[in-house]
Design an enzyme around this catalytic site. Structure first.
Site: not given
Ligand code: GLN
Length: 202
Positions: A47-49, A79, A106, A134-135, A170, A172
């Site tokens: 997600g977005e940490s 992630c 990140r 993913i990112r 990921h 999952e």
């Molecule tokens: N870019 C997100 C972060 O820095 C992590 C991306 C992800 O969990 N797929 O938190």
């Protein structure tokens, strides 16, 4: 029956619940401190940490989550979950749970545009194993107590430190991925055996 908590403040917790459900594992969403009780393991999803950190503080869960994991509750961070676990977070610098002896940068594999499926090297018990990035964060340093279970182009991307498992990708989202089996295997270890593997603080 094994009961795995999935941190459900933000991110792809539903995908983790679905993947574990397909493997016959019962899951519970964790959104407050009391929901950390009676778990056999916990997943910190992608997600977005930065958002997760803010929500952890808002829910006053930061310390309790740190303490259960430091106490030996098996954890799988994927992630953003890896970013939450790492002791050092860069690009930009960010606070964390300070548990995994690693430095992560990140978004270091590039933006959404560079996200995709990449081959993994390692001993995951499956030929031609891949990871969905993913990112994703890049693990730029690991301490001596951290074992590399899989890499991408030579970079560690799936690591273990005692009862802590963390992946930059990921599993999952990938059907039945060996990373989930490795996590489930860790949950089967008797608690006494796990204590010997406790999340170390080198
Ligand atoms: N870019 C997100 C972060 O820095 C992590 C991306 C992800 O969990 N797929 O938190």
């Amino acid at each position: 029956m094994t009961r795995v908590g999935v941190l459900a403040l933000q991110g792809d917790f539903l995908a983790h619940q679905a993947a574990l459900g397909e493997l016959g594992v019962s899951t519970a969403r964790v959104r407050k401190v009391t929901e950390l009780d009676h778990l056999d393991g916990i997943v910190l999803p992608g997600g977005e940490s930065s958002v997760m950190l803010r929500l952890l503080r808002f829910a006053q869960m930061h310390e309790a989550l740190h303490d259960v994991i430091a106490g030996g509750l098996p954890v799988l961070g994927t992630c953003a979950g890896l970013i939450l676990l790492a002791k050092q977070v860069e690009n930009p610098q960010q606070d964390s749970l300070d548990l995994l002896d690693a430095t992560v940068s990140r978004n270091a594999y590039g933006p959404q545009y560079h996200s995709g499926v990449f081959p993994l090297e390692g001993h995951l018990g499956m030929p031609d194993c891949t990871g969905i990035f993913i990112r994703a964060p890049r693990i730029t340093h690991i301490g001596a107590g951290v074992e590399v279970l899989a890499s991408r182009d030579g970079d560690p991307v799936f690591v273990r430190q005692g009862t802590i498992l963390a992946a930059a990708f990921h599993p999952e989202l990938d059907g039945h991925h060996p990373v989930l089996d490795i996590f489930l295997h860790a949950l089967e270890q008797p608690r006494e055996a796990r204590n010997g593997l406790q999340a170390t603080h080198p």
